[in-house]
Design a protein around this motif. Structure first.
Motif, PDB file in Angstrom:
ATOM      1  N   LEU A   1       9.854  16.369 -10.334  1.00  0.00           N
ATOM      2  CA  LEU A   1      10.193  17.152 -11.661  1.00  0.00           C
ATOM      3  C   LEU A   1      11.914  17.397 -11.619  1.00  0.00           C
ATOM      4  N   ARG A   2      12.117  18.013 -10.652  1.00  0.00           N
ATOM      5  CA  ARG A   2      13.867  18.175 -10.724  1.00  0.00           C
ATOM      6  C   ARG A   2      14.542  17.091 -10.757  1.00  0.00           C
ATOM      7  N   ALA A   3      14.144  15.817  -9.800  1.00  0.00           N
ATOM      8  CA  ALA A   3      15.036  14.778 -10.220  1.00  0.00           C
ATOM      9  C   ALA A   3      14.806  14.004 -11.635  1.00  0.00           C
ATOM     10  N   LEU A   4      13.653  14.260 -12.316  1.00  0.00           N
ATOM     11  CA  LEU A   4      13.545  13.778 -13.832  1.00  0.00           C
ATOM     12  C   LEU A   4      14.382  14.803 -14.647  1.00  0.00           C
ATOM     13  N   TYR A   5      14.804  15.835 -14.255  1.00  0.00           N
ATOM     14  CA  TYR A   5      15.544  16.751 -15.046  1.00  0.00           C
ATOM     15  C   TYR A   5      17.095  16.396 -14.791  1.00  0.00           C
ATOM     16  N   ASN A   6      17.215  15.897 -13.597  1.00  0.00           N
ATOM     17  CA  ASN A   6      18.951  15.473 -13.333  1.00  0.00           C
ATOM     18  C   ASN A   6      19.062  14.209 -14.255  1.00  0.00           C
TER      19      ASN A   6
ATOM     20  N   THR B   1       4.753   9.750  -8.952  1.00  0.00           N
ATOM     21  CA  THR B   1       4.812  10.721  -8.029  1.00  0.00           C
ATOM     22  C   THR B   1       4.441  12.192  -8.471  1.00  0.00           C
ATOM     23  N   LEU B   2       4.932  12.267  -9.671  1.00  0.00           N
ATOM     24  CA  LEU B   2       4.847  13.585 -10.413  1.00  0.00           C
ATOM     25  C   LEU B   2       3.144  13.968 -10.589  1.00  0.00           C
ATOM     26  N   LYS B   3       2.514  12.612 -10.820  1.00  0.00           N
ATOM     27  CA  LYS B   3       1.120  13.138 -11.128  1.00  0.00           C
ATOM     28  C   LYS B   3       0.179  13.096  -9.688  1.00  0.00           C
ATOM     29  N   SER B   4       0.872  12.933  -8.709  1.00  0.00           N
ATOM     30  CA  SER B   4       0.066  13.095  -7.324  1.00  0.00           C
ATOM     31  C   SER B   4       0.814  13.511  -6.098  1.00  0.00           C
ATOM     32  N   PHE B   5       0.469  13.276  -4.794  1.00  0.00           N
ATOM     33  CA  PHE B   5       1.123  13.703  -3.860  1.00  0.00           C
ATOM     34  C   PHE B   5       1.113  15.090  -3.794  1.00  0.00           C
ATOM     35  N   SER B   6       1.834  15.674  -2.826  1.00  0.00           N
ATOM     36  CA  SER B   6       1.892  17.099  -2.319  1.00  0.00           C
ATOM     37  C   SER B   6       2.757  17.900  -3.527  1.00  0.00           C
ATOM     38  N   LEU B   7       2.628  19.220  -3.454  1.00  0.00           N
ATOM     39  CA  LEU B   7       3.112  20.196  -4.404  1.00  0.00           C
ATOM     40  C   LEU B   7       4.664  19.997  -3.988  1.00  0.00           C
ATOM     41  N   GLN B   8       5.132  19.841  -3.095  1.00  0.00           N
ATOM     42  CA  GLN B   8       6.581  19.952  -2.678  1.00  0.00           C
ATOM     43  C   GLN B   8       7.158  18.405  -3.323  1.00  0.00           C
ATOM     44  N   ALA B   9       6.452  17.496  -3.297  1.00  0.00           N
ATOM     45  CA  ALA B   9       6.908  16.227  -3.778  1.00  0.00           C
ATOM     46  C   ALA B   9       7.020  16.203  -5.469  1.00  0.00           C
TER      47      ALA B   9
ATOM     48  N   PRO C   1       0.882  -1.148   0.055  1.00  0.00           N
ATOM     49  CA  PRO C   1      -0.006  -0.047   0.121  1.00  0.00           C
ATOM     50  C   PRO C   1       0.868   1.327  -0.282  1.00  0.00           C
ATOM     51  N   PRO C   2       0.574   2.167  -0.812  1.00  0.00           N
ATOM     52  CA  PRO C   2       1.247   3.431  -0.887  1.00  0.00           C
ATOM     53  C   PRO C   2       1.415   4.423   0.634  1.00  0.00           C
ATOM     54  N   ASN C   3       2.465   4.625   0.859  1.00  0.00           N
ATOM     55  CA  ASN C   3       2.751   5.699   1.996  1.00  0.00           C
ATOM     56  C   ASN C   3       3.126   6.993   1.646  1.00  0.00           C
ATOM     57  N   GLN C   4       2.469   7.872   1.852  1.00  0.00           N
ATOM     58  CA  GLN C   4       2.771   9.314   1.376  1.00  0.00           C
ATOM     59  C   GLN C   4       4.129  10.094   1.998  1.00  0.00           C
ATOM     60  N   ALA C   5       4.243   9.764   3.136  1.00  0.00           N
ATOM     61  CA  ALA C   5       5.247  10.183   3.866  1.00  0.00           C
ATOM     62  C   ALA C   5       6.484   9.766   3.276  1.00  0.00           C
ATOM     63  N   ILE C   6       6.594   8.255   3.257  1.00  0.00           N
ATOM     64  CA  ILE C   6       7.812   7.525   3.079  1.00  0.00           C
ATOM     65  C   ILE C   6       8.079   7.992   1.420  1.00  0.00           C
ATOM     66  N   SER C   7       6.904   7.914   0.684  1.00  0.00           N
ATOM     67  CA  SER C   7       7.383   8.192  -0.719  1.00  0.00           C
ATOM     68  C   SER C   7       7.837   9.654  -0.989  1.00  0.00           C
ATOM     69  N   GLU C   8       7.500  10.657  -0.345  1.00  0.00           N
ATOM     70  CA  GLU C   8       7.977  11.909  -0.462  1.00  0.00           C
ATOM     71  C   GLU C   8       9.559  11.904   0.119  1.00  0.00           C
ATOM     72  N   ALA C   9       9.682  11.106   1.178  1.00  0.00           N
ATOM     73  CA  ALA C   9      11.136  11.136   1.757  1.00  0.00           C
ATOM     74  C   ALA C   9      12.227  10.538   0.571  1.00  0.00           C
TER      75      ALA C   9
ATOM     76  N   VAL D   1      11.619  10.287  -2.811  1.00  0.00           N
ATOM     77  CA  VAL D   1      11.663  11.311  -3.875  1.00  0.00           C
ATOM     78  C   VAL D   1      12.740  12.421  -3.469  1.00  0.00           C
ATOM     79  N   ALA D   2      12.566  12.736  -2.389  1.00  0.00           N
ATOM     80  CA  ALA D   2      13.726  13.721  -2.040  1.00  0.00           C
ATOM     81  C   ALA D   2      15.034  13.358  -1.853  1.00  0.00           C
ATOM     82  N   ASN D   3      15.329  11.976  -1.588  1.00  0.00           N
ATOM     83  CA  ASN D   3      16.518  11.246  -1.754  1.00  0.00           C
ATOM     84  C   ASN D   3      16.863  11.156  -3.190  1.00  0.00           C
ATOM     85  N   PHE D   4      15.954  10.563  -3.996  1.00  0.00           N
ATOM     86  CA  PHE D   4      16.391  10.471  -5.329  1.00  0.00           C
ATOM     87  C   PHE D   4      16.847  11.859  -5.992  1.00  0.00           C
TER      88      PHE D   4
END
Length: 461
Positions: A253-258, A240-248, A202-210, A212-215
């Motif tokens: 998007l920045r990770a995809l650019y990298n 993740t780009l299609k959902s979750f919070s604005l910061q995520a 099951p998706p966990n938003q808090a862990i997913s955002e963390a 993505v920030a690491n990636f």
């Protein structure tokens, strides 16, 4: 005997006694007692120049002695001040050394606590705080061996708090430190992170955002780009780009650019539906510039240009960006994408012409930035090849007559006149649109717009 410091007595002059008739008068005006007192004063104070020199020397000695005492007093006063400064400096150095020792002991204790099962969650939170703003602490913690136990905590515990604490601790350890970023990836953090967000779980938003920030942080290092790209993380980042919070979404998007900077990763990006999604999201001005940055990397390879060209309404959307006069950066990136596609693909040029790109390009050659002007001119040069292709016709062999040559010459003149008329209309449209925009910004009346239109109509070429 009292000293006499000044002699104001006039020099004594003995005159010869005149005649007897004047002696009684002189004696009355200058008595014996007065004469005796003058002689005593002259002998005691002013009678000797040597005595005056001795007095002057004594005064000089007294003055020089007082000056030397003053200078010596200043030296004595300055010496304690310098001594105090040295003592304070030594004290400060001692305090700093003691503080460094205390900090080092704290870091050692935290790393040891990471090994203890009952203390590792608290220790991971401490690592997160210590490494947040302290560059030296990041280096020291990594040297003490904090990274391996933190990586093992990602999937080694069922405690959600422990996972989040370890993820953010690793994130802070990698800030501005390429050595730590490489060590985190080498320790297997990427694959452990992906295990936490498997589709079966099951998706966990808090862990997913963390994650993505690491990636985002880890993908900034060039040596990590192929590892993350080939691990399957791109699919997760796109989702993740299609959902979750604005910061995520911004981090994704920045990770995809990298990751898109590394050309082999473009094939992994094209396996998702990222390109159509980005083109449909292009109207969001907050992320449009970053979306166009990703697309500039995508069209750098042939399969990326093909994917963009096949996307629905891709060319009209990009042509529309050329008219965003309030976003110069977006114009530069959009015209760059169109320039690559026009240079490499004949079918894309035809699609651009059908989308009405000529008027936008002519406007950019007049009012765009120097970079946009150069790129717009190159696109126009590429589009001329399409127009020339339309003019080519197969010759009919065996028929050579003057009438056919005259007809070809007449047709050529007609085509040239049509081209001049088209260019004239395009320039007039560009001038009118620019004048309307200037008038709108200046809040002038509509009468001025009408007069400007008459002015543009009067231009000849």
């Amino acid at each position: 005997m009292a000293k006499c410091h000044r002699n104001n007595v006039d020099p004594l002059i003995l005159h010869r006694i005149p005649s007897a008739t004047s002696s009684s008068t002189s004696f009355n005006s200058f008595s014996r007692s007065t004469f005796r007192r003058l002689i005593l004063d002259a002998i005691s104070c002013g009678g000797s120049s040597r005595h005056q020199r001795e007095l002057q020397q004594e005064e000089d000695k007294t003055t020089s002695g007082s000056k030397s005492e003053t200078i010596g007093g200043d030296d004595l006063a300055a010496k304690p001040e310098k001594l105090c400064d040295l003592l304070n400096l030594t004290k400060m150095e001692t305090v700093l050394e003691k503080k460094k020792e205390e900090t080092l002991e704290t870091l050692k204790r935290v790393v040891m606590d990471l090994q203890a099962e009952e203390k590792k969650v608290t220790a991971a939170s401490e690592v997160r705080l210590l490494a947040k703003d302290d560059t030296d602490a990041r280096v020291t913690l990594a040297m003490l061996g904090a990274i391996p136990p933190l990586v093992s905590m990602i999937d080694g515990s069922q405690n959600e708090d422990a996972r989040i604490a370890s993820l953010y601790a690793l994130l802070n350890l990698g800030i501005g430190n390429d050595v730590n970023k490489e060590a985190i990836v080498r320790a297997g953090a990427v694959h452990k992170m992906l295990k936490l967000i498997e589709p079966s779980k099951p998706p966990n938003q808090a862990i997913s955002e963390a994650i993505v920030a690491n990636f985002l942080g880890l993908s900034a290092l060039d040596s990590n780009k192929p590892i993350i790209g080939s691990s399957g993380a791109i699919t997760f980042i796109v989702n993740t780009l299609k959902s979750f919070s604005l910061q995520a979404r911004e981090d994704a998007l920045r990770a995809l650019y990298n990751l898109s900077i590394h050309p082999p990763n473009i094939s992994f990006i094209l396996e998702t539906d990222l390109v159509p999604f980005l083109l449909n999201t292009l109207g969001d001005m907050e992320v449009s510039e970053r979306i166009l940055s990703v697309l500039t990397n995508v069209v750098s390879v042939s399969e990326g240009r093909k994917a963009v060209g096949e996307a629905a309404e891709a060319i009209p959307i990009l042509v529309d960006v050329l008219n965003w006069n309030d976003s110069e950066k977006c114009q530069e990136k959009a015209v760059y994408i169109l320039m690559l596609m026009a240079h490499k693909g004949y079918g894309d040029r035809r699609a651009m012409i059908e989308a009405g790109i000529e008027s936008s390009l002519l406007e950019l050659t007049l009012v765009g930035s120097p970079l946009v002007q150069r790129r717009a001119s190159r696109i126009l040069e590429s589009l001329r090849a399409v127009d020339k292709g339309k003019q080519v016709s197969a010759p009919i062999y065996g028929i050579t007559s003057s009438s056919s040559s005259l007809s070809r010459e007449r047709n050529r003149e007609i085509r040239m006149s049509d081209e001049r008329r088209a260019v004239k209309e395009l320039v007039q449209q560009s001038l009118q649109s620019n004048m309307k925009r200037i008038v709108k910004r200046a809040h002038f009346t509509q009468d001025f717009v009408t007069s400007s239109q008459h002015f543009t109509k009067s231009l000849t070429f």
